[in-house]
Design a protein around this motif. Structure first.
Motif, PDB file in Angstrom:
ATOM      1  N   PRO A  46       0.830  -1.205   0.000  1.00 62.34           N
ATOM      2  CA  PRO A  46       0.000   0.000   0.000  1.00 62.34           C
ATOM      3  C   PRO A  46       0.866   1.257   0.000  1.00 62.34           C
ATOM      4  N   SER A  47       0.304   2.343  -0.458  1.00 61.75           N
ATOM      5  CA  SER A  47       1.022   3.618  -0.445  1.00 61.75           C
ATOM      6  C   SER A  47       1.382   3.989   0.997  1.00 61.75           C
ATOM      7  N   PRO A  48       2.456   4.749   1.173  1.00 63.27           N
ATOM      8  CA  PRO A  48       2.816   5.177   2.531  1.00 63.27           C
ATOM      9  C   PRO A  48       1.677   5.914   3.241  1.00 63.27           C
ATOM     10  N   GLU A  49       0.932   6.705   2.499  1.00 58.91           N
ATOM     11  CA  GLU A  49      -0.187   7.449   3.096  1.00 58.91           C
ATOM     12  C   GLU A  49      -1.252   6.491   3.626  1.00 58.91           C
ATOM     13  N   LEU A  50      -1.588   5.487   2.841  1.00 58.14           N
ATOM     14  CA  LEU A  50      -2.613   4.522   3.263  1.00 58.14           C
ATOM     15  C   LEU A  50      -2.113   3.691   4.440  1.00 58.14           C
ATOM     16  N   ARG A  51      -0.867   3.275   4.382  1.00 55.82           N
ATOM     17  CA  ARG A  51      -0.287   2.484   5.475  1.00 55.82           C
ATOM     18  C   ARG A  51      -0.307   3.272   6.782  1.00 55.82           C
ATOM     19  N   LYS A  52       0.069   4.547   6.711  1.00 55.47           N
ATOM     20  CA  LYS A  52       0.081   5.381   7.916  1.00 55.47           C
ATOM     21  C   LYS A  52      -1.341   5.614   8.434  1.00 55.47           C
ATOM     22  N   TRP A  53      -2.294   5.799   7.529  1.00 54.22           N
ATOM     23  CA  TRP A  53      -3.683   6.000   7.947  1.00 54.22           C
ATOM     24  C   TRP A  53      -4.207   4.751   8.658  1.00 54.22           C
ATOM     25  N   PHE A  54      -3.910   3.596   8.116  1.00 59.49           N
ATOM     26  CA  PHE A  54      -4.414   2.328   8.652  1.00 59.49           C
ATOM     27  C   PHE A  54      -3.863   2.035  10.044  1.00 59.49           C
ATOM     28  N   GLU A  55      -2.568   2.210  10.246  1.00 58.49           N
ATOM     29  CA  GLU A  55      -1.907   1.972  11.531  1.00 58.49           C
ATOM     30  C   GLU A  55      -2.222   0.587  12.118  1.00 58.49           C
ATOM     31  N   HIS A  56      -2.498  -0.378  11.277  1.00 55.11           N
ATOM     32  CA  HIS A  56      -2.820  -1.752  11.707  1.00 55.11           C
ATOM     33  C   HIS A  56      -3.966  -1.792  12.716  1.00 55.11           C
ATOM     34  N   ASP A  57      -4.921  -0.883  12.547  1.00 63.34           N
ATOM     35  CA  ASP A  57      -6.094  -0.817  13.417  1.00 63.34           C
ATOM     36  C   ASP A  57      -7.175  -1.735  12.836  1.00 63.34           C
ATOM     37  N   LEU A  97       5.143 -12.896   1.622  1.00 59.72           N
ATOM     38  CA  LEU A  97       5.754 -12.645   2.926  1.00 59.72           C
ATOM     39  C   LEU A  97       5.487 -11.219   3.377  1.00 59.72           C
ATOM     40  N   TYR A  98       5.233 -11.067   4.666  1.00 68.74           N
ATOM     41  CA  TYR A  98       4.955  -9.756   5.255  1.00 68.74           C
ATOM     42  C   TYR A  98       5.518  -9.748   6.668  1.00 68.74           C
ATOM     43  N   ALA A  99       5.640  -8.560   7.258  1.00 66.33           N
ATOM     44  CA  ALA A  99       6.225  -8.446   8.598  1.00 66.33           C
ATOM     45  C   ALA A  99       5.195  -8.149   9.687  1.00 66.33           C
ATOM     46  N   ALA A 100       4.007  -7.735   9.323  1.00 66.89           N
ATOM     47  CA  ALA A 100       2.997  -7.335  10.314  1.00 66.89           C
ATOM     48  C   ALA A 100       2.743  -8.427  11.346  1.00 66.89           C
ATOM     49  N   LYS A 101       2.530  -8.011  12.592  1.00 69.44           N
ATOM     50  CA  LYS A 101       2.250  -8.964  13.671  1.00 69.44           C
ATOM     51  C   LYS A 101       0.835  -9.535  13.563  1.00 69.44           C
ATOM     52  N   ASP A 102      -0.114  -8.694  13.161  1.00 73.29           N
ATOM     53  CA  ASP A 102      -1.506  -9.119  13.045  1.00 73.29           C
ATOM     54  C   ASP A 102      -1.666  -9.931  11.757  1.00 73.29           C
ATOM     55  N   GLN A 103      -1.946 -11.208  11.913  1.00 67.44           N
ATOM     56  CA  GLN A 103      -2.008 -12.091  10.758  1.00 67.44           C
ATOM     57  C   GLN A 103      -3.350 -12.052  10.025  1.00 67.44           C
ATOM     58  N   LYS A 104      -4.340 -11.378  10.592  1.00 65.67           N
ATOM     59  CA  LYS A 104      -5.664 -11.303   9.960  1.00 65.67           C
ATOM     60  C   LYS A 104      -5.946  -9.944   9.333  1.00 65.67           C
ATOM     61  N   HIS A 105      -5.302  -8.912   9.835  1.00 62.88           N
ATOM     62  CA  HIS A 105      -5.579  -7.545   9.390  1.00 62.88           C
ATOM     63  C   HIS A 105      -4.309  -6.900   8.854  1.00 62.88           C
ATOM     64  N   ASN A 106      -3.920  -7.294   7.655  1.00 61.21           N
ATOM     65  CA  ASN A 106      -2.743  -6.700   7.031  1.00 61.21           C
ATOM     66  C   ASN A 106      -2.902  -6.696   5.518  1.00 61.21           C
ATOM     67  N   HIS A 107      -2.031  -5.981   4.847  1.00 61.73           N
ATOM     68  CA  HIS A 107      -2.162  -5.822   3.399  1.00 61.73           C
ATOM     69  C   HIS A 107      -1.939  -7.120   2.629  1.00 61.73           C
ATOM     70  N   ALA A 108      -1.134  -8.040   3.161  1.00 61.33           N
ATOM     71  CA  ALA A 108      -0.898  -9.309   2.454  1.00 61.33           C
ATOM     72  C   ALA A 108      -2.188 -10.129   2.356  1.00 61.33           C
ATOM     73  N   VAL A 109      -3.027 -10.041   3.385  1.00 56.30           N
ATOM     74  CA  VAL A 109      -4.327 -10.728   3.360  1.00 56.30           C
ATOM     75  C   VAL A 109      -5.172 -10.176   2.208  1.00 56.30           C
ATOM     76  N   VAL A 110      -5.185  -8.859   2.088  1.00 54.45           N
ATOM     77  CA  VAL A 110      -5.949  -8.208   1.020  1.00 54.45           C
ATOM     78  C   VAL A 110      -5.369  -8.588  -0.346  1.00 54.45           C
ATOM     79  N   LEU A 111      -4.059  -8.557  -0.450  1.00 56.28           N
ATOM     80  CA  LEU A 111      -3.413  -8.874  -1.718  1.00 56.28           C
ATOM     81  C   LEU A 111      -3.689 -10.319  -2.140  1.00 56.28           C
ATOM     82  N   LYS A 112      -3.643 -11.235  -1.199  1.00 58.40           N
ATOM     83  CA  LYS A 112      -3.930 -12.637  -1.517  1.00 58.40           C
ATOM     84  C   LYS A 112      -5.349 -12.761  -2.065  1.00 58.40           C
TER      85      LYS A 112
END
Length: 116
Positions: A46-57, A97-112
């Motif tokens: 995701p774009s840096p702006e979107l990633r920062k907005w999301f904040e893994h919330d 592969l991704y680094a996020a701790k939350d395995q259900k709420h991250n961009h790799a889930v969306v991409l898959k």
């Protein structure tokens, strides 16, 4: 045409197939040798702006998914990255592969889901 997700900190496995890091930023605490990557597709993230907005919330995940899918649909660099992953998928299993701790709420889930 199998695709799976894995945290980059998990051990490499012979069942991983093509290992593709889909984070824009290199994950902390892991060397390139340890990662065992076949490809690093920063453009798929995701774009840096979107990633920062999301904040893994997790409460923002639904809207994040919609915004990220819109980026995947409309950004030329992201489309090229998506097509590259799809070409790898034709040859066999792919592990995103991704680094996020939350395995259900991250961009790799969306991409898959986007790739399926």
């Amino acid at each position: 045409m199998a695709i799976q997700l894995k945290r980059i900190y998990e051990s490499k496995s012979e069942n991983d197939g093509k290992r593709i890091l889909v984070d824009r930023i290199w994950p902390r605490g892991i060397s390139k040798e340890e990662a065992g990557l076949d490809e690093w597709l920063k453009e798929a993230a995701p774009s840096p702006e979107l990633r920062k907005w999301f904040e893994h919330d997790p409460d923002r995940f639904k809207e994040f998914k919609e915004r990220y899918e819109k980026e995947l649909d409309n950004d030329e660099e992201k489309q090229k990255a998506v097509e590259k992953v799809r070409s790898f998928m034709k040859d066999g299993k792919v592990t995103l592969l991704y680094a996020a701790k939350d395995q259900k709420h991250n961009h790799a889930v969306v991409l898959k889901d986007y790739l399926s």
